[in-house]
Design a protein around this motif. Structure first.
Motif, PDB file in Angstrom:
ATOM      1  N   ASP A 254     -31.405 -16.836   4.393  1.00 44.15           N
ATOM      2  CA  ASP A 254     -32.633 -16.381   3.598  1.00 44.15           C
ATOM      3  C   ASP A 254     -33.633 -15.619   3.979  1.00 44.15           C
ATOM      4  OD1 ASP A 254     -32.540 -19.515   2.315  1.00 44.15           O
ATOM      5  OD2 ASP A 254     -34.088 -20.094   3.308  1.00 44.15           O
ATOM      6  N   LEU A 255     -33.692 -15.222   5.445  1.00 43.88           N
ATOM      7  CA  LEU A 255     -33.814 -13.692   5.539  1.00 43.88           C
ATOM      8  C   LEU A 255     -33.226 -12.686   4.786  1.00 43.88           C
ATOM      9  CD1 LEU A 255     -36.408 -12.475   6.893  1.00 43.88           C
ATOM     10  CD2 LEU A 255     -33.984 -12.604   9.294  1.00 43.88           C
ATOM     11  N   ALA A 256     -31.775 -12.796   4.824  1.00 48.47           N
ATOM     12  CA  ALA A 256     -30.973 -11.776   4.445  1.00 48.47           C
ATOM     13  C   ALA A 256     -31.142 -11.263   3.282  1.00 48.47           C
ATOM     14  CB  ALA A 256     -29.180 -12.466   4.527  1.00 48.47           C
ATOM     15  N   GLN A 257     -31.390 -13.072   2.207  1.00 47.94           N
ATOM     16  CA  GLN A 257     -31.199 -12.678   0.386  1.00 47.94           C
ATOM     17  C   GLN A 257     -32.313 -12.001   0.419  1.00 47.94           C
ATOM     18  OE1 GLN A 257     -31.894 -16.518  -0.515  1.00 47.94           O
ATOM     19  NE2 GLN A 257     -32.133 -15.927  -2.691  1.00 47.94           N
ATOM     20  N   LEU A 258     -33.853 -12.551   1.285  1.00 47.39           N
ATOM     21  CA  LEU A 258     -34.911 -11.799   0.615  1.00 47.39           C
ATOM     22  C   LEU A 258     -34.873  -9.733   0.842  1.00 47.39           C
ATOM     23  CD1 LEU A 258     -38.303 -12.000   0.278  1.00 47.39           C
ATOM     24  CD2 LEU A 258     -38.287 -12.243   2.219  1.00 47.39           C
ATOM     25  N   ARG A 259     -34.358  -9.242   2.231  1.00 49.53           N
ATOM     26  CA  ARG A 259     -33.683  -8.105   2.065  1.00 49.53           C
ATOM     27  C   ARG A 259     -33.121  -6.946   1.158  1.00 49.53           C
ATOM     28  NH1 ARG A 259     -36.016  -6.913   7.347  1.00 49.53           N
ATOM     29  NH2 ARG A 259     -36.255  -8.040   9.327  1.00 49.53           N
ATOM     30  N   ARG A 260     -32.446  -8.403   0.600  1.00 46.04           N
ATOM     31  CA  ARG A 260     -31.510  -7.771  -0.561  1.00 46.04           C
ATOM     32  C   ARG A 260     -32.266  -6.915  -1.562  1.00 46.04           C
ATOM     33  NH1 ARG A 260     -27.053 -11.258   1.583  1.00 46.04           N
ATOM     34  NH2 ARG A 260     -27.747 -12.821  -0.113  1.00 46.04           N
ATOM     35  N   PHE A 261     -33.076  -7.483  -1.818  1.00 48.70           N
ATOM     36  CA  PHE A 261     -34.354  -7.342  -2.638  1.00 48.70           C
ATOM     37  C   PHE A 261     -34.901  -5.989  -2.803  1.00 48.70           C
ATOM     38  CE2 PHE A 261     -34.936 -12.541  -4.176  1.00 48.70           C
ATOM     39  CZ  PHE A 261     -34.126 -12.119  -4.817  1.00 48.70           C
TER      40      PHE A 261
END
Length: 362
Positions: A254-261
Motif C-alpha cells: 500500500d505504501l509503494a502504491q501510494l508513492r507511485r501517484f
C-alpha cells in the motif's frame, strides 16, 4: 459509583445470565462460545444490525488479512480462502454469522450505564430506549474504535479548511472543493484513504511518519506469522512484550502504491497547523489546504461504565480481558492479550478463553 442504582420494575427488567455489549467480531465470537456452553445470554448493539462498525467504514477498505486467516469460530469465510475481503464482504459475513447461529441479538439497544446491582450479586445494564438487563456476567465488546482522536493543534486550522476524521470518511466525493487535501496518519487506513483520494487526481499531501515499519502483506507472510506464533504471543510473555513495544507496521504494498501517484507528496509527520490553513510536517509544509482527513486513531469513551475498572486515562484496567469486577470482562481491544486481539483473526481465541474464565465463577 456516580449515582445510586435502583432496580427497575419487573416489567422493564430482563434477567439473563450474561449480557454481551457490542455485535462486532468480538461480541459475535463471545456469543458463539456462550451458545456452545448453553448459557442464557443477550447480545446487544446500538446499531440496527450486527457488524455495523464495518458497514460505516470507507468504501475502498479491504481487510489486511486473507479470508483463511480472518474467520470467526464455527463458520469459515465463503469463497476463495486466499481472497482479501472488502468492507461489504466483511459486513455481510458478520451479519450472516449472527443469523446462521440465531443468536439472541437485540439491535437498537444503546447501553447508557453499566453498574453493580444493589443488594445482590451481578450487574444492571441500562439502555437508552429499551429495557434494563440484570445479569451475573457482562462482556464489553464495543471495540477500540469509539471516539475519534485528532492532534491538540487541529482546532488551530482556520474554518475554511474542512476537517474529517477517517471514521466518517467513505469516498473522495465527500471532500469539498478541488483544492489540495492532507491525509494525516501513519497507519494502513491513512495509506488507503490517501490513495483513494489521489486516484481522483487531486493533490494529496501525506503526513506520514517515515520511521513507521512496513511489511509485505502476502500469503507467505501470513503463513509465517501464524506458524511462528507471532500474532498469538501474549503481551505478558517475553516475545509479546517485545512486539508490544514496537510501532505497528503498515502494508509495504500500500505504501509503494501510494508513492507511485505523482500527485501524492509525503511531508513527514505532521507537527503543527499554520494560520494560512497549511500543515507543517517534519520534511515539508503543505500549501493552504481545502480539506484535512485525520487518520489519527481513536481514544476510549467508557463514561457509561459505572464500575471501578477504568484507569485515570479512561482505558480499561484488565488482565487479558478480565477485570477486578467479578464477572465483567473486555474483548476486542488492541493488545487485549496479543497482537491479533483487535483483529478478526483473534476474536475467537480471546473469546474462548475469556468466556471459559467467566464461567468458572460460582
Amino acid at each position: 459509583m456516580s449515582e445510586s442504582t435502583t432496580i427497575p420494575s419487573a416489567a422493564a427488567l430482563v434477567r439473563t445470565d450474561t449480557v454481551v455489549i457490542g455485535a462486532g467480531q468480538a461480541g459475535l465470537a463471545a456469543a458463539y462460545y456462550l451458545r456452545q456452553n448453553r448459557v442464557d445470554f443477550r447480545l446487544l448493539d446500538a446499531a440496527p444490525a450486527a457488524g455495523a462498525a464495518w458497514a460505516a467504514r470507507y468504501d475502498s477498505l479491504r481487510l489486511f488479512s486473507p479470508a483463511w486467516a480472518s474467520g470467526l469460530p464455527g463458520r469459515p469465510w465463503p469463497g476463495n480462502p486466499l481472497h482479501y475481503p472488502t468492507r461489504d464482504e466483511t459486513t455481510a459475513y458478520l451479519r450472516d454469522y449472527a443469523a446462521h447461529f440465531s443468536f439472541p441479538f437485540e439491535p437498537n439497544r444503546r447501553v447508557t450505564r453499566l453498574a453493580a446491582a444493589p443488594d445482590q450479586p451481578g450487574y444492571l445494564v441500562q439502555t437508552a430506549e429499551g429495557p434494563t438487563y440484570a445479569a451475573r456476567r457482562v462482556l464489553v465488546a464495543t471495540g477500540p474504535f469509539t471516539t475519534p482522536r485528532v492532534p491538540a493543534w487541529a482546532p488551530e486550522l482556520p474554518a475554511a479548511v474542512a476537517q474529517l476524521h477517517s471514521r466518517f470518511y467513505q469516498r473522495p466525493a465527500q471532500l469539498p472543493g478541488p483544492g489540495p487535501v492532507a491525509v494525516v496518519g501513519s497507519g494502513n487506513s491513512a495509506l488507503q484513504i490517501a490513495a483513494d483520494v489521489a486516484a481522483t487526481g487531486r493533490p494529496v499531501f501525506v503526513a506520514f511518519d517515515e520511521t513507521t515499519p512496513a511489511l509485505p502483506n502476502n500469503q507467505p507472510m501470513w503463513a509465517f506469522l501464524v506458524l511462528a506464533g507471532l500474532l498469538r504471543a501474549s503481551r505478558h510473555s517475553p516475545l509479546g512484550r517485545t512486539l508490544f513495544g514496537r510501532p505497528e507496521p503498515v502494508v509495504s504494498g500500500d505504501l509503494a502504491q501510494l508513492r507511485r501517484f505523482a500527485n501524492a507528496l509525503f511531508i513527514g509527520r505532521a507537527t503543527a497547523a499554520l494560520p494560512n490553513g497549511a500543515i507543517q510536517g517534519t520534511r515539508a509544509t503543505t500549501p493552504p489546504l481545502a480539506t484535512v482527513v485525520w487518520a489519527t486513531g481513536y481514544q476510549p469513551d467508557y463514561r457509561w461504565i459505572d464500575l471501578p475498572i477504568l484507569g485515570a486515562d479512561g482505558h480499561p484496567r484488565h488482565h487479558r480481558g478480565l477485570t477486578a469486577a467479578p464477572g465483567v470482562a473486555f474483548l476486542g481491544l488492541d493488545w487485549l492479550n496479543s497482537r491479533r486481539s483487535a483483529l478478526l483473526n483473534g476474536a475467537g481465541p480471546d473469546a474462548r478463553r475469556v468466556v471459559a474464565e467467566l464461567l468458572k465463577m460460582p
